[in-house]
Motif scaffolding. Structure first.
Motif, short mmCIF file in Angstrom:
data_model
loop_
_atom_site.label_atom_id
_atom_site.label_comp_id
_atom_site.label_asym_id
_atom_site.label_seq_id
_atom_site.Cartn_x
_atom_site.Cartn_y
_atom_site.Cartn_z
N MET A 1 1.06 -1.30 0.50
CA MET A 1 -0.12 -0.07 0.04
C MET A 1 0.89 1.30 0.15
O MET A 1 1.61 1.11 0.18
CB MET A 1 -0.49 -0.52 1.16
N GLN A 2 0.85 1.72 -0.59
CA GLN A 2 1.38 3.26 -0.78
C GLN A 2 0.23 4.17 -0.52
O GLN A 2 -0.83 4.67 -0.74
CB GLN A 2 2.25 4.24 -2.37
N LEU A 3 1.15 5.51 0.59
CA LEU A 3 0.86 6.74 0.72
C LEU A 3 0.20 7.80 -0.78
O LEU A 3 1.42 8.24 -0.40
CB LEU A 3 0.95 7.20 2.27
N ASP A 4 -0.03 8.77 -0.99
CA ASP A 4 -0.25 8.81 -1.80
C ASP A 4 -0.27 10.45 -1.39
O ASP A 4 -0.18 11.74 -2.33
CB ASP A 4 -1.24 8.99 -2.80
N GLU A 5 -1.38 10.94 -0.47
CA GLU A 5 -0.61 12.65 0.04
C GLU A 5 -0.11 12.67 1.91
O GLU A 5 -0.30 11.46 2.22
CB GLU A 5 -2.24 12.48 0.41
N MET A 6 0.28 13.30 1.67
CA MET A 6 1.60 13.53 2.79
C MET A 6 -0.15 13.28 4.22
O MET A 6 -0.94 14.31 4.22
CB MET A 6 2.29 14.74 3.06
N PRO A 7 0.26 13.38 5.14
CA PRO A 7 -0.26 13.06 6.42
C PRO A 7 -0.35 14.66 7.10
O PRO A 7 0.16 14.93 6.22
CB PRO A 7 0.86 12.64 7.57
N GLN A 33 -12.80 2.21 4.76
CA GLN A 33 -12.09 1.47 3.68
C GLN A 33 -11.06 0.97 3.95
O GLN A 33 -10.83 0.97 2.47
CB GLN A 33 -12.32 3.20 2.48
N VAL A 34 -9.88 0.95 4.58
CA VAL A 34 -8.93 0.18 4.67
C VAL A 34 -8.53 -0.55 5.53
O VAL A 34 -9.44 -0.77 6.71
CB VAL A 34 -7.79 1.60 4.27
N ARG A 35 -7.31 -1.79 5.04
CA ARG A 35 -7.23 -2.40 6.38
C ARG A 35 -6.31 -1.65 6.86
O ARG A 35 -5.43 -1.50 6.79
CB ARG A 35 -6.64 -3.86 6.19
N VAL A 36 -6.37 -1.20 8.14
CA VAL A 36 -5.33 -1.03 9.51
C VAL A 36 -4.02 -1.86 9.26
O VAL A 36 -3.22 -0.54 9.24
CB VAL A 36 -6.63 -0.71 10.34
N ASP A 37 -4.60 -2.60 9.51
CA ASP A 37 -3.10 -3.55 10.07
C ASP A 37 -2.14 -3.13 8.29
O ASP A 37 -1.11 -3.22 8.78
CB ASP A 37 -3.20 -4.71 10.28
N GLU A 38 -2.75 -3.39 7.44
CA GLU A 38 -1.83 -3.03 5.75
C GLU A 38 -1.41 -1.80 5.70
O GLU A 38 -0.02 -1.11 5.34
CB GLU A 38 -2.83 -3.42 4.84
N ASN A 40 -0.80 0.32 8.78
CA ASN A 40 -0.16 0.41 9.47
C ASN A 40 1.80 -0.06 9.29
O ASN A 40 2.25 0.36 9.32
CB ASN A 40 0.11 -0.52 11.00
N SER A 41 1.46 -1.18 8.57
CA SER A 41 2.68 -1.64 8.29
C SER A 41 3.49 -0.45 6.55
O SER A 41 4.62 -0.74 6.63
CB SER A 41 3.03 -3.42 8.07
N ALA A 42 2.51 -0.30 6.04
CA ALA A 42 3.50 0.49 5.34
C ALA A 42 4.34 2.28 5.61
O ALA A 42 4.42 2.85 5.34
CB ALA A 42 2.46 1.32 4.30
N VAL A 43 3.06 2.56 6.81
CA VAL A 43 3.80 3.82 7.71
C VAL A 43 5.00 3.56 8.43
O VAL A 43 5.74 3.86 8.69
CB VAL A 43 2.54 4.75 8.41
N ILE A 48 9.92 4.86 10.78
CA ILE A 48 10.74 3.98 11.74
C ILE A 48 12.18 4.63 11.45
O ILE A 48 13.16 5.64 12.83
CB ILE A 48 10.89 3.32 12.62
N ASP A 49 12.27 4.62 10.11
CA ASP A 49 13.79 4.17 9.64
C ASP A 49 14.78 5.85 9.42
O ASP A 49 15.10 6.39 9.78
CB ASP A 49 14.00 4.04 7.91
N ARG A 50 12.86 6.92 9.18
CA ARG A 50 13.53 8.45 8.60
C ARG A 50 13.78 8.84 10.63
O ARG A 50 14.45 9.45 10.83
CB ARG A 50 12.53 9.18 8.86
N VAL A 51 13.19 8.85 11.45
CA VAL A 51 12.63 8.19 13.03
C VAL A 51 14.58 8.61 13.90
O VAL A 51 14.96 9.73 13.59
CB VAL A 51 11.94 8.52 13.50
N CYS A 52 15.12 7.11 13.37
CA CYS A 52 16.45 7.04 13.71
C CYS A 52 17.57 7.88 12.57
O CYS A 52 18.24 7.81 13.46
CB CYS A 52 16.32 5.43 13.11
N ALA A 53 17.68 7.95 11.21
CA ALA A 53 18.21 8.87 10.51
C ALA A 53 18.31 9.65 11.26
O ALA A 53 19.07 11.04 10.72
CB ALA A 53 17.45 8.67 9.51
N SER A 54 17.72 10.54 12.22
CA SER A 54 17.20 11.88 12.64
C SER A 54 18.13 12.08 13.99
O SER A 54 17.55 11.91 15.11
CB SER A 54 16.10 12.86 12.62
#
Length: 90
Positions: A1-7, A33-38, A40-43, A48-54
């Motif tokens: 699943m891809q996020l097309d818009e920024m949160p 309208q979405v599978r929350v588990d999917e 969550n995994s997509a986000v 976490i990678d971006r947080v750890c890189a900051s």
């Protein structure tokens, strides 16, 4: 699943002295309208990678702070939390 818009960042607060909570709305998604588990995994992995890189956020984690990213759907319904705590980053 891809996020097309920024949160959308709706706010932030410090809770229990060492926990910083960021409140986001995923404006492209409605919880019914979405599978929350999917979603969550997509986000969570990339976040976490971006947080750890900051360097700024890593310094907060090293000082003992925890970061909670709370996501809601466009109708305001809670979807999921992504939590990053000291020791999560390599």
């Amino acid at each position: 699943m891809q996020l097309d818009e920024m949160p959308r960042l709706d706010g932030a607060m410090v809770s229990h002295g060492s926990r910083i909570i960021y409140f986001y709305t995923l404006t492209a998604f409605d919880g019914s309208q979405v599978r929350v588990d999917e979603l969550n995994s997509a986000v969570s992995g990339g976040l976490i990678d971006r947080v750890c890189a900051s360097e700024e956020i890593r310094s907060l984690l090293e000082a003992g702070a925890g970061m909670v990213y709370r996501y809601s759907g466009r109708s305001g319904e809670f979807l999921f939390d992504v939590e990053v705590w000291p020791g999560y980053c390599p």
